[in-house]
Design a protein around this motif. Structure first.
Motif, short mmCIF file in Angstrom:
data_model
loop_
_atom_site.label_atom_id
_atom_site.label_comp_id
_atom_site.label_asym_id
_atom_site.label_seq_id
_atom_site.Cartn_x
_atom_site.Cartn_y
_atom_site.Cartn_z
N LEU A 65 152.77 119.60 -13.56
CA LEU A 65 152.98 118.15 -13.45
C LEU A 65 154.47 117.82 -13.40
N ILE A 66 155.26 118.47 -14.25
CA ILE A 66 156.69 118.21 -14.26
C ILE A 66 157.33 118.63 -12.94
N ASP A 67 156.93 119.79 -12.42
CA ASP A 67 157.46 120.24 -11.14
C ASP A 67 157.16 119.22 -10.03
N ALA B 97 155.22 125.05 -22.86
CA ALA B 97 154.63 126.29 -22.36
C ALA B 97 153.32 126.06 -21.61
N ASP B 98 152.73 124.89 -21.73
CA ASP B 98 151.45 124.61 -21.08
C ASP B 98 151.61 124.67 -19.57
N ILE C 63 143.66 113.92 -13.98
CA ILE C 63 144.71 114.88 -14.30
C ILE C 63 144.11 116.13 -14.92
N GLU C 64 144.38 117.26 -14.30
CA GLU C 64 143.93 118.53 -14.89
C GLU C 64 144.76 118.84 -16.13
N HIS C 65 144.08 119.40 -17.12
CA HIS C 65 144.77 119.70 -18.37
C HIS C 65 144.15 120.92 -19.01
N SER C 66 144.79 121.38 -20.06
CA SER C 66 144.29 122.53 -20.78
C SER C 66 142.90 122.25 -21.33
N ALA D 229 153.33 111.54 -21.89
CA ALA D 229 152.09 111.01 -21.30
C ALA D 229 151.00 112.08 -21.28
N TYR D 230 151.37 113.32 -21.02
CA TYR D 230 150.39 114.41 -20.98
C TYR D 230 149.80 114.65 -22.36
N TYR D 231 150.65 114.67 -23.38
CA TYR D 231 150.13 114.88 -24.73
C TYR D 231 149.34 113.67 -25.22
N LYS D 232 149.66 112.48 -24.71
CA LYS D 232 148.83 111.32 -25.04
C LYS D 232 147.44 111.49 -24.43
N LEU D 233 147.39 112.06 -23.22
CA LEU D 233 146.10 112.35 -22.59
C LEU D 233 145.31 113.36 -23.42
N LEU D 234 145.99 114.41 -23.90
CA LEU D 234 145.30 115.39 -24.73
C LEU D 234 144.82 114.78 -26.04
#
Length: 462
Positions: free
Chosen positions: A69-71, A62-63, A253-256, A172-177
């Motif tokens: 990023l996936i798109d 949902a993020d 990388i932009e993130h929440s 990879a995104y959740y590893k960044l978080l």
């Protein structure tokens, strides 16, 4: 002569029977190994409720930052682009297999000069030649069906690559978080220890502490600063992993803005996790479907190899204009038709060898299907164990962090009243930092397990 007349009908019946068998469509006789989920049998029972296996990736992730990023990855990733090219190649092969039923038509004009007995004569032929193969024993039909199976297999492989890409970006995104969350904890700890070091130096200057306590505090602070440097490196590595999947140079990388417990796992849709994961859901896996298609394609290859034992009928004809090597002047219309029946008699064992190889290839494809199913069940088993193990430890880590926070505050108060040493404070600080980092790592493990489960069940609806 009478015996020959009796044999001819028998041969005709045998050929017709063979013809019918060679035109048969593939019917699956594959069996699924039992106990695929191993000791995770409590989730095998099918229910009417929806399951994680049926979610699209947009529903699971949902993020909005992750979705973007996936798109981007789905548009730019070269591995996915290559699989799409393979699909287009398979579509072209199927189109060619369908057109093989049509007659071929060639235009072949030619001309020349004959010189004989001091006489020169012009020679010319202008004509169209058509040729058509009668598919009596299903060779062309089986080739078309094989191409259809291979097209579907290439589409399954495309979906498998897309599923791997989606889950790869998510992990990879959740590893960044995770790294960002751990960095925040380290920086907060660094701020607390800097204040503690200032206090310890003031006590030393007033003769209320030893220099060793100051040095020990400073050494611990330097240790945290080194950990911060390591974590900043890990953040860059996580960003690099995402950029590789997006096929772009390194960029931030932009993130929440919410990291740590506020986002790890809690941002995933886990409401349908426990609603049952029946064995039938493995059919959603594109690699399982691709393995099934491989068996189907091998069946049609075997049918083509079997058809090679039987005669081949080719009809051809020519329509044109010719002067018949100068014998007719002016030229006349030429029309001829020819039917050719060719049957193998002795091919140095090649036809028999091709058929034996096709049988072995089909058996090999069946064994690969069994292996694919076992691996699929194993991946589900491991993903469930990873998620369940981390989920069961989460409450323990929460209690441990709360206890260590109280212990840290308590030792600070005791040291301020002269009832605890700086060693006890340092020990409490380091234990709290370690527990906070472990808590986030455990949440990331649960996130990994959930994403791995999603992929192991086919990656949902893409």
């Amino acid at each position: 002569m009478k015996k020959i007349r009796n044999i001819i009908p028998l041969v005709a019946v045998a050929l017709l029977g063979s013809c019918s068998a060679l035109h048969q469509e593939y019917k699956s006789d594959l069996t699924v190994p039992s106990n695929l989920y191993g000791d995770q049998q409590e989730i095998v029972a099918s229910t009417a409720q929806p399951s994680i296996a049926t979610l699209s990736w947009r529903e699971l992730f949902a993020d909005p930052y992750l979705q973007r990023l996936i798109d981007t990855a789905l548009v730019r990733n070269t591995d996915l682009a290559v699989t799409r090219l393979h699909v287009q190649q398979a579509e072209a092969s199927l189109k060619a297999a369908k057109q093989a039923f049509l007659p071929s038509l060639t235009f072949n004009p030619n001309g020349g000069v004959n010189y004989f007995n001091k006489s020169t004569t012009g020679v010319y032929n202008v004509g169209l030649t058509a040729q058509w193969q009668a598919d009596i024993f299903g060779s062309l039909k089986n080739k078309k069906r094989q191409s259809e199976a291979m097209l579907e297999q290439s589409r399954d492989i495309e979906q498998a690559t897309q599923s791997q890409l989606v889950t790869g970006v998510a992990i990879a995104y959740y590893k960044l978080l995770l790294c960002k969350g751990q960095l925040d904890i380290m920086q907060q700890t660094k701020g607390l220890w800097e204040k503690q070091l200032v206090t310890q130096r003031a006590l030393f200057e007033n003769g209320r502490a030893y220099s060793t306590s100051v040095n020990q505090m400073q050494a611990s602070l330097l240790g945290v600063e080194a950990q911060i440097a390591d974590m900043q490196f890990e953040i860059q590595r996580a960003e690099n992993a995402i950029c590789i999947l997006l096929c772009q140079p390194h960029t931030t990388i932009e993130h929440s803005s919410t990291v740590g417990r506020g986002h790890l796992l809690s941002s995933l849709n886990t409401s349908t996790l426990g609603s049952g994961l029946p064995i039938e859901m493995l059919a959603n896996r594109p690699d399982v479907r691709a393995a099934q298609r491989a068996v189907e394609a091998a069946f049609y290859v075997k049918q083509q190899a079997k058809a090679a034992f039987y005669p081949n009928l080719t009809l051809s004809g020519t329509l044109g204009f010719t002067n018949s090597n100068g014998a007719v002047n002016p030229g006349k219309i030429l029309l001829n038709a020819l039917g050719e029946l060719t049957a193998p008699i002795f091919a140095r064992g090649q036809i028999k060898a091709d058929y034996a190889i096709s049988e072995l290839k089909q058996e090999e494809a069946k064994q690969q299907f069994v292996s694919t199913m076992i691996n699929a069940g194993m991946e589900v088993n491991e993903a469930l164990m990873m998620y369940n193990s981390a989920a069961s430890k989460d409450a323990i880590y929460i209690k441990q962090v709360a206890v260590l926070q109280d212990a840290y505050k308590g030792t600070q108060e005791l040291m301020a009243n002269g009832k605890a040493t700086y060693i006890e404070v340092l020990t409490a600080q380091e234990a709290l930092l370690s527990a906070q980092l472990d808590e986030l790592s455990n949440l990331y493990q649960a996130t990994q397990g959930l994403i791995a489960l999603y992929q192991a069940l086919g990656g949902g609806s893409l």
